[in-house]
Design an enzyme around this catalytic site. Structure first.
Site, PDB file in Angstrom:
ATOM      1  N   ASP A  84      14.009   1.694  -5.892  1.00 19.59           N
ATOM      2  CA  ASP A  84      13.899   3.153  -5.827  1.00 19.59           C
ATOM      3  C   ASP A  84      14.828   3.757  -4.782  1.00 19.59           C
ATOM      4  OD1 ASP A  84      12.462   2.005  -3.737  1.00 19.59           O
ATOM      5  OD2 ASP A  84      10.524   2.598  -4.512  1.00 19.59           O
TER       6      ASP A  84
ATOM      7  N   ASN B 151      -2.221   3.248  -1.701  1.00 21.09           N
ATOM      8  CA  ASN B 151      -2.832   3.838  -2.900  1.00 21.09           C
ATOM      9  C   ASN B 151      -2.530   3.022  -4.158  1.00 21.09           C
ATOM     10  OD1 ASN B 151      -0.157   4.327  -3.366  1.00 21.09           O
ATOM     11  ND2 ASN B 151      -0.308   6.555  -3.427  1.00 21.09           N
TER      12      ASN B 151
ATOM     13  N   HIS C 104       0.493   2.014  -5.137  1.00 18.67           N
ATOM     14  CA  HIS C 104       1.790   2.205  -5.790  1.00 18.67           C
ATOM     15  C   HIS C 104       2.650   0.961  -5.673  1.00 18.67           C
ATOM     16  CE1 HIS C 104       3.710   4.134  -1.954  1.00 18.67           C
ATOM     17  NE2 HIS C 104       4.152   2.901  -2.063  1.00 18.67           N
TER      18      HIS C 104
ATOM     19  N   GLU D 263       3.177   6.030  -8.573  1.00 18.11           N
ATOM     20  CA  GLU D 263       1.968   6.479  -7.895  1.00 18.11           C
ATOM     21  C   GLU D 263       0.773   6.408  -8.847  1.00 18.11           C
ATOM     22  OE1 GLU D 263       2.283   6.941  -4.862  1.00 18.11           O
ATOM     23  OE2 GLU D 263       4.111   8.001  -4.316  1.00 18.11           O
TER      24      GLU D 263
HETATM   25  C1  F6R Z   1       9.876   0.331  -1.413  1.00 20.10           C
HETATM   26  C2  F6R Z   1       8.809   0.692  -2.332  1.00 20.10           C
HETATM   27  C3  F6R Z   1       7.397   0.891  -1.916  1.00 20.10           C
HETATM   28  C4  F6R Z   1       6.943  -0.011  -0.768  1.00 20.10           C
HETATM   29  C5  F6R Z   1       5.507   0.303  -0.368  1.00 20.10           C
HETATM   30  C6  F6R Z   1       5.067  -0.497   0.826  1.00 20.10           C
HETATM   31  O1  F6R Z   1      11.124   0.202  -2.071  1.00 20.10           O
HETATM   32  O2  F6R Z   1       9.109   0.874  -3.467  1.00 20.10           O
HETATM   33  O3  F6R Z   1       6.562   0.685  -3.028  1.00 20.10           O
HETATM   34  O4  F6R Z   1       7.058  -1.335  -1.161  1.00 20.10           O
HETATM   35  O5  F6R Z   1       5.388   1.659  -0.062  1.00 20.10           O
HETATM   36  O6  F6R Z   1       5.813  -0.111   1.942  1.00 20.10           O
HETATM   37  P1  F6R Z   1       5.684  -0.846   3.338  1.00 20.10           P
HETATM   38  O7  F6R Z   1       6.219  -2.232   3.129  1.00 20.10           O
HETATM   39  O8  F6R Z   1       6.553  -0.051   4.261  1.00 20.10           O
HETATM   40  O9  F6R Z   1       4.250  -0.835   3.706  1.00 20.10           O
END
Ligand code: F6R
Length: 249
Positions: free
Chosen positions: A67, A135, A137, A142
């Site tokens: 992303d 959450n 995701h 989401e």
């Molecule tokens: C990152 C992404 C997100 C993260 C998720 C966890 O490219 O797509 O889904 O993997 O938000 O983030 P952290 O590792 O910072 O807790």
């Protein structure tokens, strides 16, 4: 689901890196799906060390990131282009033409998402690295995202914006939109490695493994992937009731 528990962030990051290194050694021209965030930083640091020690090379590897934010430039310190350069690409021998991160720098974001989607279907990932949001995701899919969804422009959840605001000066600076691989793109990977670390992920890890498969909690779809390894530390595993360090579910 193969779940492996390690003592802390460093031990989990080492284990995640060892898995990726083994896959690169097996297939030096692999297609690798990458994530940003805190969870894979230790993994990337270990991959850089493995490169410096001549254990692996990225020369033949192609990468696809999950992303990118819409509305900030690629050289913004919070952009995922910047993140990847800063933690991995600047220190290894990857060829720039083999790096793929959703482009969000033109007006027609939907068109850019569609272009990325087409690339993804022509380049099935051998291994996709993932983190998980509190959450549920994965990528920026989401709660409420289509389980069959492909790459698209997504409006970010307020919880996600709040979680990510720690990296910006204020919540107002956190982008409201991103381009993300859809869940269908994520599932279209031969192997998945998900890393979840810290107490704040314990509930999410529990729901991902034991919850009902539903778009209310996107990571639950991973229960249906045929080859997924989940690496957790003790804190993130605290709600799983693991009697040993390895659980197959
Ligand atoms: C990152 C992404 C997100 C993260 C998720 C966890 O490219 O797509 O889904 O993997 O938000 O983030 P952290 O590792 O910072 O807790």
């Amino acid at each position: 689901m193969q779940i492996y528990k390690y003592k802390d962030y460093d031990a989990a990051s080492n284990a995640a890196a060892n898995l990726v290194i083994q896959e690169i050694i097996k297939k030096p021209n692999m297609i690798l799906g990458l994530a940003t965030g805190v969870s894979p930083i230790g993994l990337y640091q270990n991959l850089v060390k493995a490169y410096e020690n001549d254990i692996i090379s990225f020369k033949k590897i192609k990468t696809f990131n999950l992303d990118e934010y819409v509305g900030i430039n690629n050289d913004h310190p919070q952009s995922y282009h910047y993140f990847m350069n800063h933690y991995l690409f600047d220190y290894v021998d990857i060829l720039p033409e083999n790096i793929n991160i959703p482009a969000t720098d033109k007006k027609n974001i939907e068109e850019l998402a569609e272009e990325y989607n087409i690339k993804l279907f022509g380049n099935q990932r051998d291994l996709q690295i993932l983190g998980i949001g509190k959450n549920g995701h994965i990528g920026f899919n989401e709660p409420g995202s289509q389980l069959g969804g492909q790459t698209y422009k997504v409006k970010l959840d307020e919880q996600t914006r709040k979680d990510n605001s720690r990296y910006f000066n204020s919540i107002d600076e956190v982008p409201k939109y991103a381009i993300t691989m859809g869940i269908k793109n994520i599932m279209y990977s031969k192997k998945i490695l998900l890393i979840a670390l810290g107490e704040s992920k314990a509930e999410a890890v529990y729901k991902m493994v034991h919850g009902i498969v539903s778009d209310d909690f996107p990571a639950s779809i991973l229960q249906l992937h045929p080859d997924i390894t989940i690496i957790v530390d003790e804190a993130a595993a605290s709600k799983l009731n693991m009697k040993s360090d390895h659980l197959v579910f």
